[in-house]
Design an enzyme around this catalytic site. Structure first.
Site, PDB file in Angstrom:
ATOM      1  N   ASP A 555      -5.971  -6.997   3.657  1.00 55.98           N
ATOM      2  CA  ASP A 555      -5.306  -6.844   2.370  1.00 55.98           C
ATOM      3  C   ASP A 555      -5.622  -8.036   1.465  1.00 55.98           C
ATOM      4  OD1 ASP A 555      -3.213  -5.700   0.557  1.00 55.98           O
ATOM      5  OD2 ASP A 555      -2.223  -7.597   1.038  1.00 55.98           O
ATOM      6  N   HIS A 558      -9.954 -10.835  -1.384  1.00 54.41           N
ATOM      7  CA  HIS A 558     -10.511 -11.787  -2.342  1.00 54.41           C
ATOM      8  C   HIS A 558      -9.587 -12.955  -2.620  1.00 54.41           C
ATOM      9  CE1 HIS A 558      -8.735  -8.173  -4.167  1.00 54.41           C
ATOM     10  NE2 HIS A 558      -8.067  -9.031  -4.917  1.00 54.41           N
ATOM     11  N   ASP A 657      -2.363   2.578  -2.779  1.00 56.93           N
ATOM     12  CA  ASP A 657      -1.736   1.660  -3.731  1.00 56.93           C
ATOM     13  C   ASP A 657      -2.215   1.878  -5.158  1.00 56.93           C
ATOM     14  OD1 ASP A 657      -4.265   0.777  -3.145  1.00 56.93           O
ATOM     15  OD2 ASP A 657      -3.673  -1.233  -2.508  1.00 56.93           O
TER      16      ASP A 657
END
Length: 1546
Positions: A555, A558, A657
């Site tokens: 999750d 980055h 999401d």
């Protein structure tokens, strides 16, 4: 026969190219081959990798590297092997680093790092993964999971993704974890938990923090068993999220370990950001109690009627009060008086002379981030402001320095204030933007009033004890400061490699962070030792998940510190070596993506179709993420370019999401989107709810209902049955080898996607009518003709429709309305799927298939194809296509199609054997015709080059012309290249090749095979024709080259790829050109003489009088014909040119003997030198006795008139005698017809020998008799008729050639082979003729050479030596280019002719002087490929050769041809000179460095040759011949010299 075997080839790039961010993906068990970029082959490369090569150890360590030796099959050239490689069979999944190092020419150590990733060995092929996401909270307790997960089984998903199973924090978000080592209480029922109380604890050994102790939830054992059972029963892979970068702000252990987060004690740099956050919160609280309503008009309730007015008032309040309350400048401003006094006091006790000076800038330092605590580096201040003082400095000067110092402090404070004002302004702007979204934007939460609980902007900091704000004084209390931590978040367009909370970042101060208010950002530091408890805690969490799941989804990847994820993934792979790693990674940069991928070993990146706004964008997404190879991709092995692979994607229709596709597009687009995704060649994903037609986003936090349970008879609504077929098809296409795809737009809204199997020629084609907007806006059917209201053009397909795999769409039942269930998540039951699967084409409701008997194509007409419709058809090739493909595969010795049409394959193999047999009968002249022939050569035979529409003509009529283009296409799989389009449109190219070969009788059988291939290729489906054309041509080309090389010398056959490729250039350049034959030197034996002639270069010097040049021929003869083993042809050239002797000279332009021109002074010396070398190479002097029929009986006779026979000995002797007597004549037919630019004086030819020195002399200022033969031709610039480089007098290379020749003849005379002791010359004033022996002549040259040509390095010595010519000296430590030139200064120019002299007569040179001269050449003359023809520091240097006219005397019409441009043939001699005289390692290694650049140039040449010259610094010269004989020859000479020394240096 070649078989498809997966190999990955990585070509290691040179220092100038980036590597670390490249991505190389390797299949499990593949052979990974490393090769060197041509520019690296000169270096001794040390290669190592942390992949455990030849290691039985299962433990991987990133720090442990294994040296891997390079493998070579070369017997020679071991120090210079372009073909060496490293091969590693990779069968350990993970990410691995490789290092390669070398020492540059400059002596600098260079290290480059790269990565390769080995895919895990999964039970399901990675590309066939169809994954479905479940929100764990919606599954209920574990006992209820299976009935809810069974939907995945029914719909043929083969993998499930579960959101985090851990205990959630106060926000109840799955990604805000309260305890990473405990399951959420709702998963394991209390009854099961009670049964676990007596079981053993879960134990994981500590490796970082020895005293780490934490109770792990025993429920993990139950969950693991349950998931394994589901996997075992249904064959599902299990994937879960890993959340490493944050925890819930109410995390249970955070109070005991506050240093696990970024707090105001361990991250003092965050204090100013905290102060801004605090004052914003205070202002929100004050607005909530109406404290600023009167003064600023900012009410508690946000006015939405006058939104802009309210915003203006709020911004005015913030702009006024926030600076007053925060006073941020106090953290950076220094107390000027205190700092000044401290530095002044220090100055008084410091000795000025020891201060030193600095030009750095002074900055404030505040390590404590306490107000008014900023200071400076006092030592630096002394250096900046007082470094120029000494003990004699006056008081006034000292005062001036002090004043400047104080002024600087004041300026620094002003800058600090300005800096903090900017930060604060940025924070106000960011706060207002968030206010806008929170209170006014309809897409936001639409808050109505500002208060302490609903502040202007989200708060960045939180206190462990609740909603508490510390004062400045309290912040200084460490115990209090530890309790204040930051929330995690993300920053748009932030460099993900940098830490948003680190000291180098100011995003929390500028309020650029979009924070997650339920999170706490974790502070790992740089290594485990920085926070051992946190690292150990998260390690336990990671290992637990690795035991339980087959894959991780990282999750917010980055925003995860790379070194943290790197460590934990290594730990996870120790537990689960075949762990699949998926990442949510969005860096907006392929380079940054690759950095994360490489370091972490990511296998798949999440990409979504939902992020498209029109069908065209969806096409782009499919091209970018959804396919590896496109239909018709080249079947031959594709070498991976150094740029690497494209990161692999898992392509979702929509993730859990993001917004719902029904809300963003329409319900009718659900089927088209998922169908398109299913046709991609990469893994696919979806989320629970998509297939049920849930009309809203299932929110990860707010959704409290459970997923619905379905029985098998309840799948009549939604798209369950459609998805079942799509997922089945997706997986089967991967397992069955449908590796290629193609996507097309039939209309703006109708798309087609084709998947193709290159090993069966079968295809599936999907056609779908997308529906991004409501169908009423685009589709209005009528009762009379539904289709005409929305015309879709018919579609023509090659092959036959075997069946319709699926056709489906959604129909709306308007009688059923949607009602949201209060307990279970339910979908749109009023939309009913229509589905037919595996039906005959005649039963289709959507299309009509029209197939005519014998027609290789079928036509698809769209009967009623509404928005939302999809159809997938199975397309089978016709039998004749299968037979043709197998026949062509047999011809290419390529893998046959899956055990069908065996007879045709054998037939193709037999044709290949015939082809092979016919090749063994061919001569090199046959191979010249088969492979090459430039335009002029071909047109002479009545042919032409092949012209490709949209591209132009091939460079050769032979196979090499098309192979060069195919090579470039294959490198990037450029299927849209004009050549590919031309091949698809018709068989003209192959027919051209085949019919052309028919013109040569020796190639008739080969022509027949290719003509038969034309027939077969015509039967291949149009989209596949380029790949089969390439398969045929490239395979047969390889056979041709193999046979061609067998006709060369062992030096070539056993040589490396550079030697072999250069040798093939000799085949380019020698052809039986009818307009430029070699004169028949012996009429009695004419039929046995080879007919090929050597061209000076292509395409400028190919036919007629311009093809054969005496000088070029004999400079090239050694490399092109002798060392390659073409001795008979070398003899033919020597004897044929010998027959044309006239005036004691060899012709410059041969002109078949009839049109010869005798205007070059160097050709006769190169001619005899070639004879010398041939006899040395063969060990046979018989050629000297060959009888030659002379073309000219004497100087004045006509060609081929009277006959006269002489031996080659007599020809040689005549040349020498005539030179000693002096040659003086005017060229025949002098005038504009012979040379339109030459003046009359220039036609007067003169050559003689200076009997005092033995030097060859000649020429005048009106002509140019050596190879630097450019004659001016611009009337506009005034250089017409003027030679640019006369080089009259004694040219250094001619003197050396003469020395080599007479020394050889002296030896032959002594051995009784040559009958003449010397030549007769006139002695003294009497003119009496006496014999000057060759021995004496050679000694004269030797005795005078250094004295006359060397310019000493010491300038004074050089001036003294040159006497009256001293002013001409430009450089010292060099050899003169000429001696006695009419333009004296040209003698002293530094040019690259002296290396030629060094090679042909090395004994003339003093070794020390030679080395100095070579070093000068290395510095001043050597370019990337060629040698500068003039020192770049010379006033006449002009490095770029252009053939346009101008006013510039020095360059008009290429007047600077030899005044700077870099000629390659000279480099070959330079390199040999280096090998002869130099022992310095750096100079000697430059030989291989240059050869590596030559190899790179050769490989990238469409002509597969080396150019005549380049412009300055190796830049391509458009006017140059792209392949030149002497350029190639002298490099072959160099390589042969190395070869003769068995791979070492001479």
């Amino acid at each position: 026969m070649s078989q498809i075997r997966y190999q990955k080839e990585i070509r290691l790039p040179p220092a100038s190219e980036s590597l670390e961010s490249n991505f190389y993906n390797c299949k499990y068990g593949c052979e990974l081959i490393f090769k060197l970029h041509p520019l690296l082959i000169a270096r001794q490369i040390h290669f190592s990798t942390n992949y455990p090569v030849n290691s039985d150890s299962t433990t991987f360590s990133r720090e442990k590297y294994y040296d891997v030796p390079w493998m070579s099959t070369q017997k020679t050239f071991k120090e210079f092997d372009p073909d060496r490689s490293i091969s590693i069979n990779v069968d350990k999944p993970g990410t691995f680093c490789f290092l390669y190092t070398w020492i540059s020419v400059e002596g600098i150590s260079i290290e480059k790092k790269g990565y390769f990733i080995v895919e895990p060995k999964t039970n399901i092929p990675i590309n066939s993964i169809t994954l479905q996401t479940y929100i764990v909270r919606c599954l209920g307790t574990l006992e209820d999971w299976k009935p809810r997960l069974c939907l995945s089984k029914y719909c043929n998903y083969n993998a499930i993704h579960l959101t985090p199973v851990q205990e959630r924090g106060n926000s109840d978000s799955a990604y805000s974890i309260k305890d990473h080592l405990k399951l959420h209480p709702n998963i394991i029922s209390p009854e099961v938990q009670a049964k676990l109380s007596g079981s053993a604890n879960i134990k994981i050994d500590n490796t970082i923090c020895s005293d780490f102790s934490y109770e792990i939830d025993k429920g993990h054992m139950v969950l693991e068993e349950a998931l394994r059972n589901v996997s075992s029963e249904w064959g599902l892979m299990r994937v879960t999220d890993l959340v490493w970068n944050h925890c819930s702000y109410d995390c249970v252990w955070l109070r005991d370990h506050p240093d696990a987060g970024y707090n105001l004690c361990n991250s003092l740099h965050l204090i100013p950001a905290y102060v801004v956050d605090r004052e914003l919160a205070n202002l929100s609280k004050e607005i909530g109690i109406a404290s600023h309503e009167d003064t600023y008009g900012v009410t508690r309730v946000v006015s939405k009627d006058d939104a802009q007015g309210y915003k203006n008032s709020l911004e005015k309040l913030l702009t006024k009060l926030l600076p007053e309350r925060t006073k941020l400048e106090e953290y950076l401003q220094v107390d000027v008086d205190k700092v000044y006094t401290s530095v002044y006091d220090k100055l008084q006790t410091t000795e000025y002379s020891k201060i030193g000076e600095s030009k750095d800038k002074l900055y404030p330092i505040n390590k404590t981030f306490v107000r008014h605590a900023a200071w400076i580096d006092e030592d630096l201040a002394l250096q900046i402001f007082f470094g120029g003082l000494d003990n004699s400095s006056s008081a006034g000067k000292i005062e001036s320095c002090l004043a400047n110092f104080k002024k600087s402090l004041l300026q620094m404070n002003a800058e600090s204030q300005h800096s903090m004002e900017n930060y604060l302004n940025d924070s106000i702007t960011a706060s207002m933007n968030r206010f806008d979204w929170r209170f006014l934007d309809k897409s936001g939460p639409s808050l109505t009033y500002i208060s302490e609980d609903t502040p202007i902007t989200p708060e960045y900091f939180f206190h462990l004890d609740g909603h508490i704000w510390l004062t400045d004084e309290q912040i200084e209390d460490k115990e209090q400061a530890k309790k204040v931590l930051i929330h995690n978040g993300y920053v748009i367009d932030w460099n993900p490699v940098l830490n948003i909370a680190g000291p180098e970042s100011n995003v929390y101060l500028r309020r650029d962070v979009e924070v997650w208010g339920d999170s706490c950002k974790l502070n790992y530091g740089d290594k485990p030792a920085d926070n051992p408890w946190l690292w150990e805690y998260m390690r336990h969490y990671t290992i637990l998940m690795a035991r339980m799941f087959d894959g991780f989804r990282i999750d917010n990847c980055h925003n995860t510190p790379i070194h943290v994820a790197e460590y934990y993934l290594d730990e996870a792979r120790l537990v689960n070596p075949n762990l699949l790693v998926i990442a949510e990674l969005f860096t907006n940069s392929l380079e940054k993506d690759s950095l994360f991928i490489n370091r972490m070993g990511l296998n798949l990146l999440i990409r979504e179709a939902i992020h498209t706004y029109r069908p065209y964008d969806l096409c782009s997404h499919i091209y970018k993420f959804g396919g590896e190879l496109f239909i018709g991709s080249m079947l031959q092995q594709i070498t991976l370019p150094s740029k690497g692979d494209t990161p692999l994607a898992i392509f979702y229709d929509v993730t859990h999401d993001n917004e719902n596709i029904i809300e963003k597009h329409t319900v009718f687009d659900v089927v088209p989107t998922t169908a398109i995704i299913s046709m991609s060649t990469c893994p696919t994903g979806s989320c629970r709810g998509y297939d049920e037609l849930i009309p809203h986003h299932i929110h990860i936090v707010r959704e409290k209902r459970l997923y619905s349970n379905y029985k098998e008879d309840e799948f009549s609504f939604g798209i369950f049955k459609i998805k079942r077929e799509l997922n089945r098809l997706h997986s089967s296409m991967v397992s069955e080898g449908y590796t290629e795809m193609y996507i097309d737009s039939l209309t703006d809204t109708v798309l087609s996607v084709t998947r193709h199997n290159p090993n069966t020629l079968d295809s599936y084609i999907l056609i779908t009518h997308t529906c991004f907007s409501e169908p009423e806006a685009q589709y209005k059917p009528t009762k009379q003709d539904k289709h005409k209201q929305f015309p879709i053009p018919s579609l023509t397909l090659e092959g036959q429709v075997a069946d319709i795999v699926l056709e489906a769409f959604i129909k709306q039942d308007t009688s059923i309305s949607y009602e949201k269930d209060k307990d279970n998540i339910n979908g749109l039951s009023g939309y009913i799927p229509f589905i037919q699967s595996n039906i005959n084409q005649n039963r289709s409701k959507l299309v009509k298939v029209i197939a005519k008997l014998g027609d290789p194509q079928v036509k698809i007409e769209f009967v009623d194809f509404p928005p939302g419709a999809v159809i997938i058809m199975s397309i089978k090739p016709r039998q004749e296509a299968i037979s043709a493909a197998n026949g062509l595969r047999g011809l290419a010795a390529f893998q046959q199609l899956n055990r069908v049409a065996r007879a045709q394959y054998v037939e193709g193999m037999n044709a290949r054997n015939t082809f092979d047999s016919e090749l063994s009968k061919l001569s090199l002249l046959d191979f010249n015709f088969l492979l090459y022939h430039s335009e002029a050569e071909e047109m002479e035979l009545g042919g032409d080059l092949y012209e490709i529409p949209g591209y132009g003509k091939t460079v050769y009529a032979g196979l090499q012309g098309v192979v060069s283009i195919l090579d470039n296409i294959r490198r990037t799989n450029e299927l849209g290249h004009p050549l590919c389009n031309n091949i698809r449109d018709g068989n003209w190219m192959l027919e051209f090749i085949a019919k052309r070969l028919k013109r040569r009788s020796s190639l008739a059988a080969i022509s027949k095979i290719l003509l038969n291939s034309c027939i077969q290729l015509d039967k291949i489906p149009r989209s596949l024709k380029p790949s089969y054309f390439d398969l045929i041509i490239s395979s047969l080309y390889g056979m041709i080259i193999s046979h061609c090389l067998k006709l060369f010398s062992p030096f070539v056959q056993e040589g490396n790829s550079l030697v072999r490729n250069l040798a093939l250039c000799s085949v380019q350049l020698v052809s039986d050109c009818k307009s430029a034959p070699l004169p028949i030197h012996n009429t009695k034996n004419a039929s046995e003489i080879p007919t090929g002639s050597l061209a000076a270069g292509l395409p400028h010097f190919t036919t007629g009088n311009m093809r054969c040049w005496g000088r070029d021929t004999f400079i090239s003869l050694r490399g092109i014909l002798i060392v390659t083993g073409r001795v008979a042809e070398a003899r033919q050239h020597i004897l044929s040119y010998a027959s044309t002797i006239r005036h004691g000279m060899i012709p410059n332009l041969l002109g078949a003997g009839e049109r010869s021109r005798y205007n070059c002074r160097d050709a006769p010396w190169w001619f005899i030198e070639s004879i010398r070398y041939l006899t040395k190479y063969t060990g046979d002097n018989d050629i000297l006795k060959e009888k030659i029929t002379r073309v000219f009986v004497d100087d004045d006779s006509e060609a081929f008139g009277e006959t006269k026979e002489e031996t080659l000995i007599e020809i040689i002797q005549e040349i020498l005698s005539r030179h000693c007597d002096g040659i003086h004549f005017k060229e025949r037919n002098a005038g504009v017809e012979l040379d339109r630019d030459m003046t009359d004086e220039g036609f007067h030819i003169e050559a003689y020998v200076d009997l005092n020195t033995g030097f060859v002399c000649g020429g005048s200022e009106y002509n140019c008799g050596t190879w630097m033969d450019k004659m001016g031709s611009s009337e506009q610039a005034g250089n017409k008729g003027k030679p640019a480089t006369p080089r009259d007098g004694s040219a250094i290379e001619l003197v050396a050639l003469c020395r080599s020749v007479v020394s050889w003849l002296s030896y032959l005379y002594a051995e009784g082979i040559y009958p003449y002791e010397g030549v007769e010359v006139r002695a003294g004033l009497s003119g009496e003729r006496v014999t000057m022996s060759f021995k004496v002549w050679a000694e004269k040259i030797r005795n005078n050479f250094e004295d006359k040509f060397w310019i000493p390095q010491d300038k004074e010595e050089a001036k003294k030596k040159e006497g009256e010519n001293k002013d001409y000296i430009h450089k010292t430590g060099i050899y003169k280019d000429t001696l006695g030139a009419s333009q004296k200064w040209t003698d002293y120019q530094l040019r690259p002719n002296f290396p030629i002299a060094m090679v042909v007569a090395p004994d003339l040179f003093d070794s020390d002087n030679a080395r100095l001269a070579i070093e000068q050449a290395n510095e001043s003359l050597l370019g990337p490929l060629g040698m500068r023809t003039l020192d770049r520091e010379d006033w006449a240097y002009r490095g770029n050769y252009l053939m346009n006219d101008s006013d510039d005397y020095n360059t008009a019409f290429g007047f600077n041809y030899h005044q700077g441009p870099e000629w390659l043939w000279l480099t070959g001699f330079y390199l040999q000179a280096v090998l002869t005289f130099c022992s310095r390692e750096d100079i000697v290694s430059s030989v291989y460095e240059v050869l590596s650049r030559v190899y790179d140039c050769l490989l990238n040449s469409e002509w597969k040759g080396l150019p005549e010259l380049t412009n300055e610094n190796g830049i391509n010269c458009e006017s140059s011949c792209p392949t030149q004989a002497w350029s190639i020859a002298t490099f072959l000479d160099t390589l042969y010299a190395i070869h003769c020394n068995k791979g070492g240096m001479l």
